[in-house]
Design a protein around this motif. Structure first.
Motif, PDB file in Angstrom:
ATOM      1  N   ILE A  10       0.625  -1.364   0.292  1.00 32.84           N
ATOM      2  CA  ILE A  10       0.259   0.067   0.310  1.00 32.84           C
ATOM      3  C   ILE A  10       0.924   1.343   0.081  1.00 32.84           C
ATOM      4  CG2 ILE A  10      -0.216   0.389   3.006  1.00 32.84           C
ATOM      5  CD1 ILE A  10      -3.040   1.429   2.507  1.00 32.84           C
ATOM      6  N   LEU A  11       2.155   1.365   0.425  1.00 29.74           N
ATOM      7  CA  LEU A  11       2.404   2.346   0.849  1.00 29.74           C
ATOM      8  C   LEU A  11       3.757   2.684  -0.889  1.00 29.74           C
ATOM      9  CD1 LEU A  11       4.893   1.652   3.600  1.00 29.74           C
ATOM     10  CD2 LEU A  11       3.132   3.392   3.925  1.00 29.74           C
ATOM     11  N   VAL A  12       3.472   2.291  -1.691  1.00 33.18           N
ATOM     12  CA  VAL A  12       4.070   2.176  -3.088  1.00 33.18           C
ATOM     13  C   VAL A  12       2.616   2.649  -3.990  1.00 33.18           C
ATOM     14  CG1 VAL A  12       4.998   0.669  -5.432  1.00 33.18           C
ATOM     15  CG2 VAL A  12       5.973   0.325  -2.972  1.00 33.18           C
ATOM     16  N   ARG A  13       1.954   1.791  -4.145  1.00 34.37           N
ATOM     17  CA  ARG A  13       0.474   2.982  -4.009  1.00 34.37           C
ATOM     18  C   ARG A  13       0.467   3.532  -3.381  1.00 34.37           C
ATOM     19  NH1 ARG A  13      -1.629  -2.240  -2.218  1.00 34.37           N
ATOM     20  NH2 ARG A  13      -3.615  -1.376  -1.250  1.00 34.37           N
ATOM     21  N   GLN A  14       0.202   4.794  -2.554  1.00 39.57           N
ATOM     22  CA  GLN A  14       0.196   6.145  -2.124  1.00 39.57           C
ATOM     23  C   GLN A  14       1.336   6.420  -2.431  1.00 39.57           C
ATOM     24  OE1 GLN A  14      -0.101   5.741   2.066  1.00 39.57           O
ATOM     25  NE2 GLN A  14      -0.395   8.544   1.703  1.00 39.57           N
ATOM     26  N   ALA A  15       2.555   6.447  -2.492  1.00 42.53           N
ATOM     27  CA  ALA A  15       2.878   7.164  -3.968  1.00 42.53           C
ATOM     28  C   ALA A  15       2.498   7.018  -4.967  1.00 42.53           C
ATOM     29  CB  ALA A  15       4.909   6.216  -3.357  1.00 42.53           C
ATOM     30  N   LEU A  16       2.546   6.821  -5.985  1.00 39.25           N
ATOM     31  CA  LEU A  16       1.998   6.384  -6.905  1.00 39.25           C
ATOM     32  C   LEU A  16       1.392   7.847  -7.294  1.00 39.25           C
ATOM     33  CD1 LEU A  16       3.675   5.210  -9.488  1.00 39.25           C
ATOM     34  CD2 LEU A  16       3.973   4.807  -7.640  1.00 39.25           C
ATOM     35  N   VAL A  17      -0.022   7.495  -5.860  1.00 37.67           N
ATOM     36  CA  VAL A  17      -0.882   8.671  -5.906  1.00 37.67           C
ATOM     37  C   VAL A  17      -0.346   9.902  -6.104  1.00 37.67           C
ATOM     38  CG1 VAL A  17      -2.809   9.635  -4.818  1.00 37.67           C
ATOM     39  CG2 VAL A  17      -2.742   6.605  -5.103  1.00 37.67           C
ATOM     40  N   GLU A  18       0.581   9.340  -4.845  1.00 37.86           N
ATOM     41  CA  GLU A  18       1.670  10.762  -4.398  1.00 37.86           C
ATOM     42  C   GLU A  18       2.076  12.002  -6.248  1.00 37.86           C
ATOM     43  OE1 GLU A  18       1.233  13.264  -1.865  1.00 37.86           O
ATOM     44  OE2 GLU A  18      -0.051  11.756  -0.770  1.00 37.86           O
TER      45      GLU A  18
END
Length: 594
Positions: free
Chosen positions: A322-330
């Motif tokens: 989920i941290l990777v996914r959140q980073a892509l959103v950012e």
């Protein structure tokens, strides 16, 4: 849309569950159109018949069977040759009126619905439409292993189908379901003679339908043509009056978007919806349009925008983190993209119910909080303590750098480190993912995002696949990331399980593109089957929206509150626009030759 009162809901459900059949049903409020109405407000009941209507359609086709999982489907067969039990009104959030079924009755206990067929209904081969055809259509769509799995999920609450006589069909439910009686009205009905040996044995065969058009010819995946049935049995029904007016409808398939644009300017098409802001601003010069007798128009619309976005496949690394996914959103810079590439034409998608009262806001409170508390032990604490995630914003003066720093910090937290200008995991493998697309539509957007990601050591590769290959990979969940649209209506229901349910996550060809399987979500999805009023439906939608946004499964894209269309000046268009509609389908069904 304003929520309707509890009194209105009580009235609506008491009418639906009464001892007599109704001409129409609405979910959430009383029906707009009374029994005996002449035509929908958004059509011209006196529209003349005649002429030809040509449309572009991206891709190609290798099958005329619209129901199989395998193959690229021709678009017009399902749209033009098949009637459904009932017709959806485009003026109401969710209302259905009689088409093949002249009336419908929901049982007082809510455990069955009865459709009585119009005795005038006829298939194109001259046979009467009977309850046997309805039952066989339902059986094939929900039980045939070669069928698209969406149907089985959509109508999964049906326990059995009964045909007490040739004009009556009864669907019995496994349990009470708030919308099942209505979505069964969307059942496409074809003759029981269509697929006697099943779908797999007739993979390329069109069904025998009863709709306003008959299939005329199909040319090797490049063109399909349909002729109006001048003896169409339903042409004077209120749900068909003033509709399907062209004698010929033609779909011309294309693969490169430049072909569509040049084809429109060259007079090959009569109508096109333009989804690309740059094209709208620069590709259609006034001189060329005038010469060809074409005009540009913007039509307002009130549809729930749903969610368009770059979906990340949680079944695969690195997006299982989920941290990777959140980073892509950012990392995605919408503001600069919208300003420089889209001429400021779009608004940011921020919810799976964007442009709607069903979008979650702030922290949970009231009825939504009560509902979320029932699954509190299955949810992370931040759902209760933090505002629902909103897409990051880029200050056009400072640029995307602050957001990229946040993204990098999240990736470091996820266990990545820098090595020779790249982010690598504990095993030294670089953070690389592939974006899969069937066209070059997002080429400039992707190029900008690729450059930004490279600044923090992330590599995004782009694979432009042939539409047929793309569809196969999509069906098999064979991708890291792609762009999809979570389409949502004013009355979300069983389709939410197709988007976010565990069963859909493991079913090839489903619309659970991200691979979501979450115990709290499974519980919330049940609420879409059992709500009693509009307030409960809105609460359920907000709770689901909040939980899914905390999952960061998509990098949100954008939407517009108006449609951009180009069409011939000689097309007649009804003066009244629907409230909830698709412009191409509405024009096809409601326009006419002046």
């Amino acid at each position: 849309m304003k929520p309707v009162s509890q009194t209105a809901f009580a009235l609506m459900f008491s009418l639906s569950a009464s001892a007599h059949a109704a001409h129409g049903l609405a979910l959430g409020q009383p029906v707009k159109y009374p029994a005996g109405f002449k035509a929908f407000d958004y059509v011209n009941p006196n529209a003349p018949k005649g002429g030809t209507f040509s449309l572009p359609y991206q891709g190609g086709f290798d099958t005329l069977n619209p129901f199989t999982l395998k193959g690229d489907h021709e678009v017009g067969v399902a749209m033009l040759t098949l009637d459904t039990l009932m017709e959806k009104s485009l003026d109401e959030p969710f209302a259905m009126y009689g088409l093949l079924a002249q009336d419908v009755e929901l049982a007082s206990d809510g455990l069955s619905v009865t459709f009585r067929l119009n005795p005038k209904a006829r298939f194109h081969n001259g046979d009467a439409v009977t309850s046997e055809d309805v039952a066989e259509s339902f059986r094939i769509l929900t039980q045939d292993k070669a069928a698209v799995p969406m149907y089985k999920m959509y109508w999964g609450g049906v326990a059995k189908v009964e045909t007490p006589d040739a004009q009556t069909v009864v669907f019995r439910f496994k349990a009470r379901n708030a919308e099942l009686h209505m979505i069964l009205g969307e059942l496409p009905v074809f003759s029981h003679k269509s697929y006697p040996k099943g779908l797999a044995a007739a993979a390329g065969k069109a069904p025998i339908g009863s709709g306003p058009y008959r299939l005329g010819k199909a040319d090797s995946g490049r063109m399909s043509e349909f002729g109006r049935d001048k003896n169409y049995w339903a042409q004077n029904l209120p749900t068909r009056k003033g509709q399907y007016n062209f004698d010929t409808v033609r779909f011309k398939y294309y693969r490169d978007d430049s072909v569509r644009i040049e084809g429109m300017k060259g007079g090959q098409y009569d109508f096109v919806q333009e989804n690309i802001a740059r094209n709208w601003a620069r590709a259609y010069s006034d001189g060329v349009l005038k010469k060809r007798g074409l005009g540009k128009h913007e039509w307002r619309q009130g549809n729930t925008a749903g969610m368009q976005g770059y979906v990340m496949n949680l079944r695969r690394k690195p997006f299982d983190n989920i941290l990777v996914r959140q980073a892509l959103v950012e990392s995605f810079d919408f503001e600069s993209t919208n300003s420089r590439l889209f001429y400021g034409a779009y608004r940011r998608s921020n919810s799976f119910f964007s442009n709607s009262t069903m979008a979650a806001t702030g922290k949970p409170q009231g009825a939504e909080l009560v509902l979320l508390n029932t699954v509190k032990d299955k949810l992370p604490s931040e759902i209760f303590t933090q505002n629902v995630p909103e897409p990051p914003q880029t200050d056009l003066k400072t640029g995307v750098r602050p957001n990229l720093l946040k993204a990098r910090a999240l990736l470091v937290k996820a266990g990545y480190r820098y090595q020779n200008g790249r982010l690598v995991d504990k095993e030294g493998k670089p953070l690389v993912f592939e974006f899969l697309t069937p066209s070059k539509t997002y080429e400039r957007v992707n190029a900008k995002w690729q450059r930004d990601l490279a600044k923090i050591g992330v590599a995004m590769t782009v694979r432009v696949a042939d539409p047929a290959l793309y569809q196969r990979r999509l069906n098999r969940f064979d991708y890291d990331m792609t762009i999809v649209v979570y389409g949502n209506s004013e009355s979300p229901g069983n389709e939410q399980a197709a988007y976010f349910g565990c069963e859909a996550a493991k079913t090839e060809g489903s619309r659970n593109w991200a691979g979501v399987c979450n115990p709290a979500v499974e519980t919330l999805l049940k609420r879409f089957e059992s709500f009693r009023n509009r307030d409960e439906l809105v609460t359920s939608a907000r709770a689901l929206d909040r939980v899914m946004r905390h999952q960061y499964i998509v990098v949100p894209n954008w939407f517009s509150d108006r449609y951009r269309v180009v069409y011939r000046d000689t097309l007649g268009i009804p003066q009244t626009l629907p409230k909830f509609y698709s412009p191409t389908e509405w024009a096809l069904s409601s326009a006419w030759e002046k």
